[in-house]
Motif scaffolding. Structure first.
Motif, PDB file in Angstrom:
ATOM      1  N   VAL A 297       0.854  -1.184   0.000  1.00 17.97           N
ATOM      2  CA  VAL A 297       0.000   0.000   0.000  1.00 17.97           C
ATOM      3  C   VAL A 297       0.888   1.232   0.000  1.00 17.97           C
ATOM      4  O   VAL A 297       1.727   1.405   0.890  1.00 17.97           O
ATOM      5  N   LEU A 298       0.695   2.088  -0.990  1.00 15.42           N
ATOM      6  CA  LEU A 298       1.451   3.336  -1.100  1.00 15.42           C
ATOM      7  C   LEU A 298       0.500   4.493  -0.828  1.00 15.42           C
ATOM      8  O   LEU A 298      -0.543   4.620  -1.477  1.00 15.42           O
ATOM      9  N   SER A 299       0.859   5.324   0.129  1.00 15.91           N
ATOM     10  CA  SER A 299      -0.009   6.441   0.499  1.00 15.91           C
ATOM     11  C   SER A 299       0.820   7.539   1.145  1.00 15.91           C
ATOM     12  O   SER A 299       1.829   7.269   1.808  1.00 15.91           O
ATOM     13  N   HIS A 300       0.379   8.784   0.948  1.00 15.07           N
ATOM     14  CA  HIS A 300       1.020   9.895   1.652  1.00 15.07           C
ATOM     15  C   HIS A 300       0.679   9.871   3.142  1.00 15.07           C
ATOM     16  O   HIS A 300       1.337  10.535   3.934  1.00 15.07           O
ATOM     17  N   ASP A 301      -0.335   9.106   3.503  1.00 14.56           N
ATOM     18  CA  ASP A 301      -0.670   8.846   4.903  1.00 14.56           C
ATOM     19  C   ASP A 301      -0.054   7.499   5.267  1.00 14.56           C
ATOM     20  O   ASP A 301      -0.642   6.441   4.999  1.00 14.56           O
ATOM     21  N   LEU A 302       1.133   7.524   5.870  1.00 14.42           N
ATOM     22  CA  LEU A 302       1.863   6.279   6.116  1.00 14.42           C
ATOM     23  C   LEU A 302       1.148   5.386   7.123  1.00 14.42           C
ATOM     24  O   LEU A 302       1.206   4.157   7.012  1.00 14.42           O
ATOM     25  N   ARG A 303       0.467   5.967   8.092  1.00 13.24           N
ATOM     26  CA  ARG A 303      -0.283   5.157   9.051  1.00 13.24           C
ATOM     27  C   ARG A 303      -1.389   4.390   8.334  1.00 13.24           C
ATOM     28  O   ARG A 303      -1.606   3.200   8.578  1.00 13.24           O
TER      29      ARG A 303
END
Length: 351
Positions: A297-303
């Motif tokens: 999962v790649l996201s600017h929200d790492l949590r």
């Protein structure tokens, strides 16, 4: 193109400021090229810092830089009588080797392993534009600049780099594979990071997260003691190698890759091969490796990425990693080497 002949191996030389006893992705990659070389009819040698007097690199005491007169380095290159020269790093050895090749009209290749401008800017007030100007000049003299991913190739081309060619990476599938019986002595779920513990790895972005279970850091580096003191809720086990490292991968639940500056990240492949889903930012490196939403999962929200990665299937991750091998990586590397016509009996090569 470099010609392969298993019955009469051709000597090739990698000049690298990163070599044993350092532990990093550059060293691991070169190790595998040396290991695979005989299969391609190549006798691959490495000219590293250990052949010369060295000094500790400022802010990286475990990295030793060669303190050798340029003449000594030139003579070491000539002594190998290589039929191809690859310059892996932009440090003291790489710089002298580049000058040597240019002076004598010898074609050479380079590789762009590290975002040196970003690393330097994180430590000193030096604009990235200045460092990129130097890097561009360094690499544009090469017949080919090897880069690991499409996104890095696009980025460097946009910065004025020329002669870019693709050289991907691999994973040791005999070492890294799912081990369902591994249980680590920490509360789950276990979110693990493997790699250097240094400012450019952006570890605070991971360590600051509010996550259930355990945040596990495997690796050493100049920021280790500072982060251990600052984040008492995380587990720091120091650098691990071989089977012990494989056990940490296999016993964890999610691999967290908070770096914003890595050009590839071999650890991503090691984690996936171990059956470990990945959580990372959508930047160069992860976006080129995590190309299937079933494995990371790649996201600017790492949590958000960490928690979502818990739901992914470990078998899908291990199967995906089968697409990468060091043999295919080596095939690309040796394909891109530039064959030299140098006559090493000419005395002028000493100067």
């Amino acid at each position: 193109m470099f010609e392969f002949n298993a019955s009469n191996p051709a000597r090739a030389l990698i000049v690298s400021d990163a070599w044993h006893p350092q532990i990093n992705g550059v060293v691991r990659t070169i190790e595998w090229m040396v290991k695979e070389a005989p299969k391609f009819g190549v006798d691959l040698q490495v000219l590293g810092p250990a052949r010369f007097r060295t000094m500790a690199m400022p802010s990286y005491p475990e990295i030793r830089l060669a303190l050798a007169h340029p003449r000594s380095i030139r003579r070491a290159i000539r002594a190998e009588e290589p039929r191809a020269i690859h310059i892996a790093t932009e440090g003291p050895l790489g710089t002298v080797a580049r000058r040597f090749c240019i002076k004598h009209g010898l074609g050479f290749t380079t590789s762009y392993h590290t975002r040196f401008p970003e690393y330097l800017a994180a430590r000193l007030p030096i604009p990235e534009s200045w460092s990129y100007a130097y890097m561009r000049r360094f690499h544009n003299a090469a017949t080919g600049v090897m880069v690991a991913t499409p996104s890095l190739e696009d980025e460097l081309r946009g910065r004025g780099f020329n002669n870019l060619v693709r050289w991907s990476r691999g994973v040791d599938l005999d070492r890294y594979y799912p081990r369902p019986a591994v249980e680590l002595p920490y509360p789950g779920p276990i979110f693990v990071y493997v790699g250097r513990v240094a400012v450019e790895k952006n570890l605070e972005a991971f360590l600051d997260l509010d996550l259930p279970g355990t945040k596990l850091i495997v690796g050493g580096g100049p920021a280790l003691e500072t982060l251990k003191a600052q984040y008492s809720d995380a587990v720091f086990v120091g650098p691990k190698l071989g089977e012990e490292l494989a056990q940490y991968y296999a016993g964890s639940d999610v691999f967290v890759f908070p770096s914003l500056t890595d050009t590839f990240g071999i650890v991503l492949l090691e984690a996936l091969a171990s059956g470990l889903p990945v959580a990372a930012f959508p930047i160069t490196g992860p976006i080129d490796v995590i190309t299937d939403p079933k494995v990371g999962v790649l996201s600017h929200d790492l949590r958000e990425a960490c928690l979502a990665a818990l739901t992914l299937n470990r078998d899908d991750c291990a199967a995906f990693a089968q697409n990468y091998s060091w043999h295919e990586s080596a095939k690309a590397f040796f394909k891109h080497l530039y064959p030299l016509k140098a006559d090493w009996s000419v005395p002028d090569y000493d100067h």
